[in-house]
Structure formats: C-alpha cells, structure tokens
Design a protein around this motif. Structure first.
Motif, PDB file in Angstrom:
ATOM      1  N   LEU A 110       0.841  -1.147  -0.118  1.00  0.00           N
ATOM      2  CA  LEU A 110      -0.069  -0.108  -0.017  1.00  0.00           C
ATOM      3  C   LEU A 110       0.886   1.195   0.054  1.00  0.00           C
ATOM      4  O   LEU A 110       0.572   2.051  -0.810  1.00  0.00           O
ATOM      5  N   TYR A 111       1.896   1.198   0.712  1.00  0.00           N
ATOM      6  CA  TYR A 111       2.820   2.583   0.662  1.00  0.00           C
ATOM      7  C   TYR A 111       3.369   2.601  -0.546  1.00  0.00           C
ATOM      8  O   TYR A 111       3.438   3.707  -0.977  1.00  0.00           O
ATOM      9  N   ALA A 114       1.038   4.097  -2.876  1.00  0.00           N
ATOM     10  CA  ALA A 114       0.672   5.805  -2.246  1.00  0.00           C
ATOM     11  C   ALA A 114       2.027   6.422  -2.888  1.00  0.00           C
ATOM     12  O   ALA A 114       1.700   7.886  -3.196  1.00  0.00           O
ATOM     13  N   THR A 122      -4.592   6.249  -4.861  1.00  0.00           N
ATOM     14  CA  THR A 122      -4.234   5.766  -3.716  1.00  0.00           C
ATOM     15  C   THR A 122      -5.478   5.590  -2.994  1.00  0.00           C
ATOM     16  O   THR A 122      -5.669   4.864  -2.008  1.00  0.00           O
ATOM     17  N   THR A 125      -7.509   2.751  -4.197  1.00  0.00           N
ATOM     18  CA  THR A 125      -6.861   1.409  -3.770  1.00  0.00           C
ATOM     19  C   THR A 125      -7.059   1.482  -2.346  1.00  0.00           C
ATOM     20  O   THR A 125      -7.540  -0.086  -1.953  1.00  0.00           O
ATOM     21  N   GLY A 126      -6.947   2.264  -1.564  1.00  0.00           N
ATOM     22  CA  GLY A 126      -7.051   1.833  -0.031  1.00  0.00           C
ATOM     23  C   GLY A 126      -8.565   1.596   0.487  1.00  0.00           C
ATOM     24  O   GLY A 126      -8.728   0.621   1.148  1.00  0.00           O
ATOM     25  N   LEU A 159      -1.117   4.800   4.026  1.00  0.00           N
ATOM     26  CA  LEU A 159      -1.462   5.604   2.745  1.00  0.00           C
ATOM     27  C   LEU A 159      -1.109   6.943   2.745  1.00  0.00           C
ATOM     28  O   LEU A 159      -0.574   7.640   1.887  1.00  0.00           O
TER      29      LEU A 159
END
Length: 414
Positions: A110-111, A114, A122, A125-126, A159
C-alpha cells in the motif's frame, strides 16, 4: 572533528536516500527481494506470536509466505504487485488464520502504491483493499471483522504516509530544479560579464595603442623627413619639437596603459582587498588633448564642443571621447599630410548628443587590405549607450563619422 564529519556524511546519505525517487533507486530488484524476504519472515513471527489459537496450517503457511513474494516487484509495477497479493490473502483470511500476520507485506504494498501514484488512485486502492479485507473477515467471524475494521486506521496511516512522502519528494525535486536553474543562470551571467569585460578591454587597448602608435609613427616620419631632405640645413627646433611630441605621446600612452593593467591585476580592489573606486572615464574634457596630439602629427583640426544642459552620463562621455579618438587616428593614418579635420560635438534634440568627425583626406585604404577593429569598436561603443553610428566616404571627398548618442543625465558622483 572526524566523528562530526562522519556524522554529517551519514546524515547526507540518509537524506539522499529519503529524497530520491524510489523508481530511480539503484539495485531496485535486489533491494525489493530483500524487503520481500524480511516481510515474509516478519509475517511468520506475527503468525506465531499474535494469535496462537489461529496459527495457520500447511496451506495457510504457503499462502502467507507467497503473499510476500510480489513485494520483490513492487517498484516495477506497484498496483499489479498489490493485486497479485489479493488472491493469496483472501483464502488466507477465509481460513480464519491469524489476521494480523500479513500486515507487513500489505503495508509495504500500500505504501508503494501511495508513494508512486496519484492521490486519487491511492484513495481508491485503499478503499478497495479495506473493503475486501473487512468483507471477507466479517463473513467468517464478526468479532474478528470488527477488530480488523478497528485497526484499519493503520492502513489509512500508511497510505497518508506514502502520499505525504510523494508530495515531499516532488517538493524537493522542484527545489533542486530551481537551485540548478538559478546556478545555470548565475554561470551564464558570469560568462556574459566576462565576455563583455574582455570586449571592453579589447576596445580600450585598441583605442589606446592604435591612437598612440599612429601618432608616434607620423611624428617619427616628420623627424626622419627633416633629417633626410636637407641634412645641410638641419632644423634642430623642428626635430626637437617632433621628438618632444613623441615623448609626450609615449608618456600619455604609458600612463593610460598602466591604469588599465592595474585594474586587470587588482581585480577592482585596493591594496587592502576592499572594493576600490573605479578610475574616471574619459569624457568631453579630454577632447582638446586629442586635438593637440593630432595637430602635432600634422593634421589641422577644428573643434566645436557644446555640452548639453544636463549632466552627461559617464558612459556617453566616454563613448564620444573614444569615437573622436579613433576618428582622428584614422584621419591622421589615412588622410595624408596636412589633412583637415572637423570635430563637432553638439546636442541633437532633447535627449541625444551628435558626434561628427569629417576630414578631407583620402579616407580608409581601398587596396583590399584587411580592415582593423576601429570601426567595429566605434559601432560597439555607440550601441553600448543605446546610440547609432554611421561612417563612410563623403560625396565630395574625404571621410565622415557621425554618431548619435543618448546623453542621459547622470547621477551626481558621491
């Protein structure tokens, strides 16, 4: 001092890594493979310690470890790496294994999404990842689903951290770009000033040396003529006058050349290293001296100077002086013996100074020889003040130089 230097270098290396675009980092695949291995190992530890009652079985261990493998390609295609983890983590959570164990690779993926993508991507997606995780866990265990929803704040924090780092790197890149652009501008400005200074020095040396050498040559010819025409009736007074004129010309040229060389050697600073005052530029007050030198070389010069009402700008006065100097030099050199020259420096309208130099000689040589830099220098001096200069043969014979210079009232010298 050595420890401080090492600390400074270490801090600079760390900041270089932080500020560097992750997509441009060296050894990306090797580094990401190590990160994937570390995330997998940490997931195993979390699965064993966080919830012993939900320790994965054999298939769960395979899914857990396999979910860390896409991290090895996270920088090549961040979103695809995250999507590749979902088919592995959905059955892992569906088997009611330790739900906190896959968090390391999930956070890393996830990072990466982002920090490398736009904020809208981002956000979507989160939301998608959290929705899938919570939905799967809620269908199995409502209590675990609520617990997962409660700790989802860490996912949101990851994120936001990625987005913040992306914005920070973009800001640092823009700062570095502006700094590089400013440095290039300073370098270009420095080169331009060096070129202008070299051109100014070349013009000054040409005006000084060409004028002085021409006068010395003419005066020497006069002395030689007196000695060779009628040696029995030697005119000692005429020879002494010619030699004295040569000595005066040499002294004036030597003094002006010494001033120029001192400026070049000292770089515009005094003996104590402080910025020195600039040497006064030649102006209209020096024109009578030019006329006397030309007359000593055999020319007949009529001088008419009418200063403008306002104070003349130093650059304009210097340009007028140098134009008259070069014009007289050309008249003496090419005009022949006894050439008559008329010099007029008068205001032309409200804001301009007209400089006119005419002679009745033969003008510039027409034998096809290579012209010198005198005419070029005069035009450059006129342009440097915002003026213009025309030069050419006169219809009735002789040569004329006419310059129009804006005189621009100068500020009083402090």
């Amino acid at each position: 001092m050595a420890s401080v230097s090492r600390t400074t270098r270490r801090r600079e290396r760390i900041m270089a890594v932080v500020n560097r675009d992750p997509m441009e980092a060296p050894h990306k695949t090797r580094t990401d493979a190590l990160i994937a291995g570390g995330a997998g190992a940490l997931s195993v530890v979390l699965a064993l310690l966080t919830d012993p009652a939900r320790t994965p079985g054999a298939f769960g261990w395979v899914l857990l470890i396999a979910s860390a493998v896409p991290i090895a390609w996270r920088r090549r295609s961040p979103l695809l790496a995250l999507l590749a983890m979902i088919p592995l983590l959905v059955p892992y959570h569906a088997l009611d294994n330790a739900h906190a164990a896959p968090m390391p690779q999930t956070w890393i993926a996830l990072y990466t999404v982002a920090v490398t993508g736009r904020p809208l991507r981002t956000l979507l997606t989160g939301i998608g990842v959290l929705s899938v995780m919570v939905t799967v866990v809620l269908t199995i265990n409502a209590h675990q689903g609520l617990e997962l929803l409660r700790i989802s704040g860490w996912v949101v924090a990851v994120l936001f951290c990625g987005v913040d780092m992306r914005v920070y790197r973009q800001y640092m890149a823009s700062v570095l770009e502006r700094a590089e652009r400013a440095e290039r501008t300073r370098e270009e400005e420095a080169r331009r000033r060096v070129a202008e200074e070299r051109l100014r020095i070349a013009r000054d040396l040409h005006d000084l040396l060409a004028h002085s050498i021409t006068l010395i040559g003419v005066q020497t010819s006069v002395a030689s003529h007196i000695l060779t025409v009628d040696p029995d009736r030697l005119d000692r007074h005429a020879i002494a006058t010619a030699l004295e004129d040569i000595a005066d010309t040499c002294r004036g040229a030597r003094a002006e050349l010494r001033t120029t060389l001192e400026v070049l050697r000292d770089g515009g600073h005094d003996s104590h290293g402080r910025p020195g005052t600039e040497d006064p530029l030649p102006d209209l007050a020096g024109l009578p001296g030019l006329v006397r030198a030309a007359e000593a070389a055999g020319a007949q010069v009529d001088l008419a100077v009418h200063a403008p009402a306002g104070r003349l700008a130093p650059a304009t006065g210097a340009a007028a002086y140098r134009i008259v100097q070069e014009s007289l030099t050309n008249a003496v050199r090419h005009g022949g013996a006894g050439v008559r020259v008329s010099v007029a420096v008068v205001p032309d309208g409200d804001g301009a100074l007209r400089v006119t130099v005419t002679d009745d000689g033969t003008g510039l040589p027409k034998d096809g020889s290579t012209p010198g830099f005198g005419m070029v220098g005069m035009r450059e001096r006129a342009r440097s003040t915002g003026g213009t200069l025309d030069a050419g043969p006169r219809p009735g014979g002789g040569f004329e130089v006419s310059a129009l210079l804006p005189f621009q009232e100068g500020e009083p010298t402090p």
